[in-house]
Design an enzyme around this catalytic site. Structure first.
Site, mmCIF file in Angstrom:
data_model
loop_
_atom_site.group_PDB
_atom_site.id
_atom_site.type_symbol
_atom_site.label_atom_id
_atom_site.label_comp_id
_atom_site.label_asym_id
_atom_site.label_seq_id
_atom_site.Cartn_x
_atom_site.Cartn_y
_atom_site.Cartn_z
ATOM 1 N N HIS A 82 0.840 -1.195 0.000
ATOM 2 C CA HIS A 82 0.000 0.000 0.000
ATOM 3 C C HIS A 82 0.874 1.245 0.000
ATOM 4 C CE1 HIS A 82 -3.553 2.442 1.005
ATOM 5 N NE2 HIS A 82 -2.715 3.145 1.734
ATOM 6 N N ASP A 161 -14.823 3.130 7.831
ATOM 7 C CA ASP A 161 -13.767 4.012 7.333
ATOM 8 C C ASP A 161 -14.256 4.799 6.128
ATOM 9 O OD1 ASP A 161 -11.056 5.093 6.929
ATOM 10 O OD2 ASP A 161 -11.252 3.967 5.072
ATOM 11 N N ARG A 168 -14.118 13.251 7.171
ATOM 12 C CA ARG A 168 -12.859 13.953 7.487
ATOM 13 C C ARG A 168 -12.423 14.833 6.332
ATOM 14 N NH1 ARG A 168 -9.245 9.305 8.048
ATOM 15 N NH2 ARG A 168 -7.603 10.840 8.238
ATOM 16 N N SER A 183 -7.355 4.522 9.511
ATOM 17 C CA SER A 183 -8.086 4.465 8.243
ATOM 18 C C SER A 183 -7.398 3.475 7.278
ATOM 19 C CB SER A 183 -8.119 5.872 7.639
ATOM 20 O OG SER A 183 -8.518 5.843 6.313
ATOM 21 N N LYS A 187 -8.535 -0.952 6.491
ATOM 22 C CA LYS A 187 -8.765 -1.535 5.162
ATOM 23 C C LYS A 187 -7.784 -2.668 4.881
ATOM 24 C CE LYS A 187 -8.649 2.631 3.549
ATOM 25 N NZ LYS A 187 -8.919 4.027 3.321
#
Ligand code: URA
Length: 436
Positions: A82, A161, A168, A183, A187
């Site tokens: 990621h 999320d 947000r 967050s 995931k």
């Protein structure tokens, strides 16, 4: 329990218990707690912060707010990579096929680009026919058979999320390390991989502008993942200038393909090698960095990563000939060289501005509903540390336009993003730190 009391507790600087966080996240996911109370809470967190324990509980509650992907039926080691987002960041497009060529399985949930950063899903949709709306059954089977599958963000994985991030985004509460860490990690945990590598970008084109903040975010995420029983690695890598040379969807796909052919730009190729080698070391497939690099060299020489990319693209409805013949990918109607009006060394590039230029050409979205043009973007000819002569090309803009000219604002913005000086600058590091 009342949400009002939890907001006040955080506003006054106290830590919430696991039960309180559970009450808040399940109430918010179900719609029992309204957005206005949740916004007040996130603003209180922004100013007061959360401790390690609270951040962990928040992550776990958000991860459990929807389905948890069960990858246990897939033989082999399931890995996930990621990036926290940047400009020209097409790393997954080269890393995943290489990992698959080593038998590692990437089951990945990816996002679309917003603002100055790009998204892997948008890049992959440059292949004609490619789509990420696939069933869970196809997703799992494809990971088994091909070794790579990508789905877009679904409403089933970590729905808390999805709701909270959208909130947000419009309440100026994105930039808090606990909120970002929970967050991202909610995931990642819901998506089920056992080995997770986080590429945390640092610099002017990244969320985290300073190395200290990037390291703090990475350390927080590594701790959460380890506590949840996952093997974690974080790489802090540079985003003070675009990664590689290409910025824009199809242009970046072409650069990733070139890299799988052994012909990629030096910085991007190095990052791909570093990330793949970290996976090889962590999964026990290589004993040393040198051995890992030699193994990657061999896969590239034999075009095994390229073949995996072609199989993956085809499995998700795309056209695999475009992998072997990238000249078939979308091409902009016009190109224009942007020339320097002075000579000297490139001492600084405002990275975020280059991402915004690509967005202005149509390569990114300002609003979620915007439709992007896969063909457009910018290919840099000069990067930090390079020397440029007066009149020499800094970059090539690829654009489609009814007036046959690129948007003047984008050209101006591009030129003002470059600082040219007499003195040769110190070269920027590509990797600042590896945390595991
Ligand atoms: N990316 C995410 O998924 N969440 C954040 O909070 C920031 C970046």
């Amino acid at each position: 329990m009342r949400m009002y009391d939890l907001i006040m507790k955080k506003r006054n600087g106290y830590a919430l218990t696991e039960e309180e966080i559970k009450y808040m996240i399940s109430g918010y996911t179900k719609g029992d707690i309204p957005d206005y109370q949740m916004s007040a809470f996130t603003m209180a967190v922004y100013f007061r912060g959360m401790n390690e324990e609270e951040t962990y509980h928040l992550t776990m509650e958000m991860a459990h707010s929807g389905e948890l992907l069960d990858l246990s039926g897939i033989p082999g080691i399931k890995v996930d990579k990621h990036s926290t987002g940047g400009v020209g960041d097409k790393t997954s497009l080269a890393v995943m096929p290489l990992l698959a060529s080593f038998g590692l399985k990437s089951a990945k949930m990816s996002g679309r680009g917003l603002g100055h950063t790009g998204g892997t899903v948008d890049k992959l949709e440059s292949f004609s026919g490619f789509h990420t709306e696939i069933s869970m059954e196809q997703f799992i089977n494809q990971v088994k058979d091909v070794g790579i599958s990508i789905i877009g963000q679904t409403k089933d994985l970590a729905p808390a999320d999805k709701k909270l991030y959208a909130l947000r985004d419009v309440t100026a509460t994105v930039e808090n390390i606990s909120l970002i860490a929970s967050s991202i990690m909610s995931k990642k945990l819901a998506a089920g991989a056992s080995v997770i590598l986080l590429d945390v970008k640092t610099g002017s084109g990244a969320f985290m502008k300073t190395e200290a903040d990037s390291v703090a975010l990475a350390e927080e995420m590594v701790k959460i993942g380890k506590n949840a029983g996952r093997t974690m690695i974080a790489v802090i890598s540079d985003m003070n200038q675009p990664l590689g040379n290409a910025v824009g969807n199809a242009l970046e796909v072409k650069e990733a393909i070139a890299t799988l052919n052994g012909e990629g730009p030096e910085d991007f190729t190095k990052l791909v090698y570093e990330i793949v080698s970290e996976f090889l070391l962590k999964t026990g497939l290589a004993k040393s960095k040198d051995e890992a690099f030699a193994m990657i060299d061999e896969k590239i020489a034999k075009k095994e990563g390229l073949e995996k990319l072609a199989l993956f693209v085809e499995a998700q409805g795309g056209t695999k000939e475009e992998v072997y013949h990238p000249e078939l990918l979308p091409k902009a109607e016009y190109v224009m060289e942007i020339k320097s009006d002075k000579e000297g060394y490139i001492s600084h590039i405002q990275c975020e501005e280059i991402g915004i230029c690509s967005m202005m050409l149509g390569g990114g979205r300002e609003k979620k509903e915007d439709i992007i043009d896969p063909a457009v973007g910018i290919v840099l000819s000069k990067k930090v540390g390079d020397f440029v002569n007066d009149g020499e090309t800094l970059a090539v803009m690829h654009y489609n336009s009814a007036t046959h000219t690129p948007p003047l604002d984008a050209v101006k913005r591009f030129l003002s993003a470059y600082t040219i000086s007499d003195e040769k600058p110190v070269k920027l590091p590509l990797i600042y730190k590896i945390i595991d």
